[in-house]
Design a protein around this motif. Structure first.
Motif, mmCIF file in Angstrom:
data_model
loop_
_atom_site.group_PDB
_atom_site.id
_atom_site.type_symbol
_atom_site.label_atom_id
_atom_site.label_comp_id
_atom_site.label_asym_id
_atom_site.label_seq_id
_atom_site.Cartn_x
_atom_site.Cartn_y
_atom_site.Cartn_z
ATOM 1 N N SER A 146 58.450 59.051 106.071
ATOM 2 C CA SER A 146 57.199 58.660 106.734
ATOM 3 C C SER A 146 56.011 59.487 106.235
ATOM 4 N N SER A 147 56.284 60.625 105.604
ATOM 5 C CA SER A 147 55.197 61.466 105.087
ATOM 6 C C SER A 147 54.586 60.883 103.822
ATOM 7 N N ALA A 148 55.284 59.948 103.182
ATOM 8 C CA ALA A 148 54.801 59.262 101.971
ATOM 9 C C ALA A 148 54.440 60.243 100.853
ATOM 10 N N LEU A 149 55.211 61.304 100.730
ATOM 11 C CA LEU A 149 54.952 62.297 99.683
ATOM 12 C C LEU A 149 55.485 61.873 98.325
ATOM 13 N N VAL A 150 56.370 60.883 98.314
ATOM 14 C CA VAL A 150 56.849 60.283 97.070
ATOM 15 C C VAL A 150 56.957 58.781 97.280
ATOM 16 N N PRO A 151 56.772 57.993 96.225
ATOM 17 C CA PRO A 151 57.001 56.553 96.338
ATOM 18 C C PRO A 151 58.485 56.258 96.538
ATOM 19 N N GLN A 152 58.765 55.055 96.910
ATOM 20 C CA GLN A 152 60.146 54.646 97.184
ATOM 21 C C GLN A 152 61.009 54.783 95.938
ATOM 22 N N ALA A 153 62.233 55.272 96.128
ATOM 23 C CA ALA A 153 63.173 55.410 95.014
ATOM 24 C C ALA A 153 63.417 54.059 94.364
ATOM 25 N N GLY A 154 63.406 54.039 93.030
ATOM 26 C CA GLY A 154 63.636 52.810 92.298
ATOM 27 C C GLY A 154 62.381 52.028 91.978
ATOM 28 N N SER A 155 61.276 52.377 92.641
ATOM 29 C CA SER A 155 60.016 51.680 92.367
ATOM 30 C C SER A 155 59.387 52.230 91.090
ATOM 31 N N PHE A 156 58.516 51.423 90.479
ATOM 32 C CA PHE A 156 57.840 51.906 89.272
ATOM 33 C C PHE A 156 56.974 53.116 89.584
ATOM 34 N N GLU A 157 56.366 53.131 90.774
ATOM 35 C CA GLU A 157 55.521 54.259 91.152
ATOM 36 C C GLU A 157 56.318 55.551 91.238
ATOM 37 N N ARG A 158 57.613 55.458 91.603
ATOM 38 C CA ARG A 158 58.446 56.673 91.644
ATOM 39 C C ARG A 158 58.597 57.237 90.230
ATOM 40 N N TYR A 159 58.736 56.354 89.254
ATOM 41 C CA TYR A 159 58.833 56.829 87.878
ATOM 42 C C TYR A 159 57.499 57.387 87.400
ATOM 43 N N ARG A 160 56.406 56.823 87.895
ATOM 44 C CA ARG A 160 55.100 57.376 87.556
ATOM 45 C C ARG A 160 54.966 58.793 88.132
ATOM 46 N N LEU A 161 55.467 58.987 89.348
ATOM 47 C CA LEU A 161 55.492 60.323 89.944
ATOM 48 C C LEU A 161 56.288 61.281 89.065
ATOM 49 N N GLN A 162 57.468 60.845 88.632
ATOM 50 C CA GLN A 162 58.304 61.711 87.807
ATOM 51 C C GLN A 162 57.634 62.010 86.469
ATOM 52 N N SER A 163 56.867 61.055 85.956
ATOM 53 C CA SER A 163 56.119 61.298 84.733
ATOM 54 C C SER A 163 55.115 62.424 84.937
ATOM 55 N N TRP A 164 54.382 62.387 86.056
ATOM 56 C CA TRP A 164 53.425 63.455 86.337
ATOM 57 C C TRP A 164 54.139 64.785 86.557
ATOM 58 N N LEU A 165 55.240 64.788 87.300
ATOM 59 C CA LEU A 165 55.964 66.036 87.545
ATOM 60 C C LEU A 165 56.448 66.647 86.236
ATOM 61 N N ASN A 166 56.948 65.811 85.326
ATOM 62 C CA ASN A 166 57.410 66.322 84.038
ATOM 63 C C ASN A 166 56.244 66.850 83.206
ATOM 64 N N PHE A 167 55.124 66.159 83.247
ATOM 65 C CA PHE A 167 53.943 66.618 82.510
ATOM 66 C C PHE A 167 53.479 67.965 83.045
ATOM 67 N N ILE A 168 53.425 68.102 84.358
ATOM 68 C CA ILE A 168 52.949 69.354 84.947
ATOM 69 C C ILE A 168 53.910 70.503 84.628
ATOM 70 N N THR A 169 55.198 70.250 84.757
ATOM 71 C CA THR A 169 56.158 71.339 84.561
ATOM 72 C C THR A 169 56.252 71.778 83.101
ATOM 73 N N SER A 170 56.182 70.817 82.158
ATOM 74 C CA SER A 170 56.377 71.175 80.751
ATOM 75 C C SER A 170 55.087 71.503 80.026
ATOM 76 N N GLU A 171 54.002 70.831 80.383
ATOM 77 C CA GLU A 171 52.760 70.988 79.640
ATOM 78 C C GLU A 171 51.760 71.933 80.300
ATOM 79 N N ILE A 172 51.815 72.044 81.623
ATOM 80 C CA ILE A 172 50.867 72.920 82.318
ATOM 81 C C ILE A 172 51.554 74.189 82.810
ATOM 82 N N HIS A 173 52.565 74.034 83.663
ATOM 83 C CA HIS A 173 53.271 75.197 84.201
ATOM 84 C C HIS A 173 53.755 76.112 83.069
ATOM 85 N N LYS A 174 54.517 75.566 82.149
ATOM 86 C CA LYS A 174 55.066 76.393 81.068
ATOM 87 C C LYS A 174 53.990 76.825 80.077
ATOM 88 N N GLY A 175 52.896 76.078 80.048
ATOM 89 C CA GLY A 175 51.794 76.480 79.180
ATOM 90 C C GLY A 175 51.131 77.773 79.635
#
Length: 202
Positions: free
Chosen positions: A79-108
Motif C-alpha cells: 500500500s506504500s507504493a514504494l515499488v511498482p507491481q512485480a512483473g510489470s514493466f515499471e518494476r523493471y524500470r525501477l530495477q534499471s534505475w537501482l542498477n544505474f544508481i548502484t553501479s554508476e553513482i554509488h560506486k563512482g
C-alpha cells in the motif's frame, strides 16, 4: 526486523524505505572501522563482507545489498507504493534505475573517499560522475521523481548517494533540477525522521 546501519552511508536509503513503508523495525549502529556494533557484536558474523546495510528479517535470516533490501521492504508494504507491481514493466524500470544508481553513482563515489587516490585519478572519477549527473538532470528536468508513479525506493537511493557530493568537492549547482529534486525529497517526513535518527540533522 533489525537494520544494521552506519550514519549517512548507503544504509540510509533502506532506513528511509522502512519509515516510508510504516514497518516496525529496530536499528543497530555499526562502526565502519572496527566492524563492531553498538551492542558489542562482531558485524562480520552478520555480513562477512563487512559493509552495511544488512537487514535481519528474523534470527538467522539476513538480507544484504541495499537495492535488494529496499525492494523486499517495499513488497512487505504494497500500500506504500514504494515499488511498482512485480512483473510489470515499471518494476523493471525501477530495477534499471537501482542498477544505474548502484553501479554508476554509488560506486563512482567510492574512489573519491580514498585518501591514497591521486588527485588526477579523482578528477577522472569526478568527471565521470558529472556525466552521470547530466543523465539524471535531463530526466528530472521533466519529471518530479525517477518513476512516473511517484516516490519510490530508487528516489531514496538517489537522494542518499547524491548527498555525498559536497564531501568530495562536487558542487550540485550546475544541476538545478537535481538540486530542486533533493530539496523535495529532503522535505518528506520519513526522510527527515531517518536523518534525525542517524544524527544527520536536528
Amino acid at each position: 526486523m533489525k537494520l544494521y546501519y552506519t550514519p549517512g552511508v548507503c544504509s540510509l536509503a533502506p532506513h528511509i524505505a522502512l519509515r516510508e513503508a510504516g514497518l516496525e523495525f529496530t536499528l543497530e549502529k555499526v562502526d565502519a572501522q572496527t566492524k563492531r556494533t553498538d551492542a558489542g557484536c562482531n558485524f562480520l558474523e552478520v555480513n562477512p563482507n563487512g559493509y552495511v546495510p544488512a537487514l535481519e528479517i528474523k534470527p538467522g535470516t539476513i538480507l544484504t545489498e541495499g537495492p535488494a533490501i529496499m525492494q523486499y521492504i517495499a513488497d512487505l508494504a504494497p500500500s506504500s507504493a514504494l515499488v511498482p507491481q512485480a512483473g510489470s514493466f515499471e518494476r523493471y524500470r525501477l530495477q534499471s534505475w537501482l542498477n544505474f544508481i548502484t553501479s554508476e553513482i554509488h560506486k563512482g563515489f567510492s574512489p573519491l573517499f580514498k585518501a591514497e587516490m591521486p588527485p588526477e585519478a579523482k578528477r577522472i572519477f569526478r568527471d565521470q560522475l558529472a556525466r552521470r549527473f547530466d543523465h539524471v538532470e535531463r530526466h528530472l528536468s521533466q519529471h518530479e521523481h525517477l518513476l512516473g508513479s511517484g516516490f519510490s525506493v530508487a528516489d531514496a537511493y538517489l537522494f542518499v548517494t547524491t548527498g555525498w557530493s559536497p564531501f568530495v568537492g562536487i558542487e550540485l549547482e550546475r544541476w538545478p533540477a537535481l538540486l530542486a529534486y533533493r530539496k523535495r525529497i529532503g522535505e518528506r517526513p520519513a526522510v527527515k525522521a531517518a536523518m534525525q535518527a542517524e544524527g544527520l540533522i536536528k
